[in-house]
Design an enzyme around this catalytic site. Structure first.
Site, PDB file in Angstrom:
ATOM      1  N   LYS A   1       0.929  -1.034  -0.099  1.00  0.00           N
ATOM      2  CA  LYS A   1       0.079   0.049   0.052  1.00  0.00           C
ATOM      3  C   LYS A   1       0.746   1.170   0.062  1.00  0.00           C
ATOM      4  O   LYS A   1       0.520   2.100  -0.484  1.00  0.00           O
ATOM      5  CB  LYS A   1      -0.920   0.081   1.320  1.00  0.00           C
ATOM      6  CG  LYS A   1      -2.034  -1.066   1.123  1.00  0.00           C
ATOM      7  CD  LYS A   1      -2.738  -1.136   2.300  1.00  0.00           C
ATOM      8  CE  LYS A   1      -3.878  -2.311   2.278  1.00  0.00           C
ATOM      9  NZ  LYS A   1      -4.710  -2.774   3.403  1.00  0.00           N
TER      10      LYS A   1
ATOM     11  N   GLN B   1      -4.507  -1.226   9.512  1.00  0.00           N
ATOM     12  CA  GLN B   1      -4.708  -2.623   9.108  1.00  0.00           C
ATOM     13  C   GLN B   1      -5.123  -3.702   9.922  1.00  0.00           C
ATOM     14  O   GLN B   1      -4.878  -3.734  11.158  1.00  0.00           O
ATOM     15  CB  GLN B   1      -3.420  -2.997   8.695  1.00  0.00           C
ATOM     16  CG  GLN B   1      -2.903  -4.262   8.006  1.00  0.00           C
ATOM     17  CD  GLN B   1      -3.526  -4.296   6.453  1.00  0.00           C
ATOM     18  OE1 GLN B   1      -3.835  -3.145   5.807  1.00  0.00           O
ATOM     19  NE2 GLN B   1      -4.050  -5.465   5.979  1.00  0.00           N
TER      20      GLN B   1
ATOM     21  N   ASP C   1     -11.389   3.036   4.148  1.00  0.00           N
ATOM     22  CA  ASP C   1     -11.565   1.604   4.202  1.00  0.00           C
ATOM     23  C   ASP C   1     -12.996   1.379   3.956  1.00  0.00           C
ATOM     24  O   ASP C   1     -13.419   0.272   3.655  1.00  0.00           O
ATOM     25  CB  ASP C   1     -10.961   0.868   5.313  1.00  0.00           C
ATOM     26  CG  ASP C   1      -9.785   0.065   5.149  1.00  0.00           C
ATOM     27  OD1 ASP C   1      -9.662  -0.591   4.074  1.00  0.00           O
ATOM     28  OD2 ASP C   1      -9.127  -0.104   6.060  1.00  0.00           O
TER      29      ASP C   1
END
Ligand code: GUN
Length: 286
Positions: free
Chosen positions: A53, A97, A120
């Site tokens: 990422k 994460q 997200d």
């Protein structure tokens, strides 16, 4: 011949678009769009995903701010970091994460991210917007799946989609996106009875079960499209390992199109994260 959907190539196209948008944002505001990436502990798979990422951010001109926290970090300390990032006007997107270590309640953390920076799309406000069909930040993997589906199916209206897996990250949100496009959606999961027969009725299968090779060739109707979200590491006999999806790809000759693993959905997830960061930056500065 097996027709694969070139996810990697499509993701590269999207990343180029993101890079142009990032450059425009920089020219207009004097700073690059910025994504804060928070990793708690040392989960090896998470390490790889986070590294990818951040590398893609760098490539597209998005500033990434990396927070690598010790696995023993308390929930209170993590929430304090989120509060700081929420309040920081130079941060456009916040990604924590998953999975988090067991002593931290992921829902508490995800709920603490301000919805406008929730790249997200996991905050209940964004989940609610998705389920009511209103504009918000949409989870990256389902968003990427839809883009791949749109390259091979002209009109989803009335098509029967079977989603395998009911996770909050993939199964539930993709079901919502497909429903919004007026697919008839069947969501199946670990306790579903007669899954092969259900799958055989599908025009579109989205496999997100995390089970290597689960979807066999005879589960797939001729001409159906198969989107494989699985990323499973399996050991070879010689001690090496490889990444495979949830579909037995060697048995999919009769499908209209299949996404490969690796190189299918995975690169799209990252490209959509970057696109969501641009979207968040734009709406925070409009
Ligand atoms: N872990 C596995 N997939 C994801 C994802 O899409 N976002 C985050 N934050 N963590 C994950």
């Amino acid at each position: 011949m097996l027709r694969t959907i070139p996810g990697k190539q499509i993701a590269e196209g999207l990343s180029e678009e993101v890079a142009r948008e990032a450059a425009r944002f920089l020219a207009e505001t004097g700073r690059a769009p910025a994504l804060a990436v928070v990793l708690v502990g040392a989960n090896p798979a998470s390490e790889i995903y986070v590294r990818r990422k951040i590398a893609q951010c760098r490539k597209t001109g998005i500033a990434s701010i990396e927070y690598r926290l010790d696995g023993a970090t308390s929930q209170a300390d993590l929430l304090a970091l989120i509060a700081r990032l929420n309040a920081d006007p130079s941060v456009d997107g916040i990604l924590v994460q998953l999975p988090l270590p067991g002593h931290i309640a992921a829902t508490r953390v995800l709920d603490a991210i301000t919805p406008g920076k929730d790249v997200d799309g996991f905050h209940p406000v964004n989940v609610g917007r998705l389920s009511t069909g209103t504009d918000g930040l949409v989870p990256c993997t389902p968003l990427g799946c839809m883009m791949l589906i749109d390259t091979v199916i002209d009109d989803l209206r009335g098509k029967h989609a079977v989603v395998i897996g009911k996770s909050n990250i993939v199964g539930k949100p993709i079901a919502m996106l497909l429903l919004e496009r007026e697919c008839t959606v069947t969501v199946t999961h670990i306790a579903t009875q007669g899954l092969p027969d259900i799958a055989r009725k599908a025009d579109l299968i989205v496999a997100a079960a995390g089970s290597p090779g689960l979807v066999r060739g005879d589960w797939v109707k001729p001409g159906a499209v198969v989107i494989d979200v699985g990323i499973n590491r399996i050991e070879n006999a010689d001690g090496t390992s490889k990444i495979v999806g949830d579909c037995a790809i060697g048995e999919m000759e009769h499908a209209a199109a299949v996404t490969p693993v690796p190189g299918g959905v995975g690169p799209m997830t990252i490209a959509c994260l970057l696109a969501n960061t641009i979207k968040a930056a734009r709406s925070l500065h409009s």
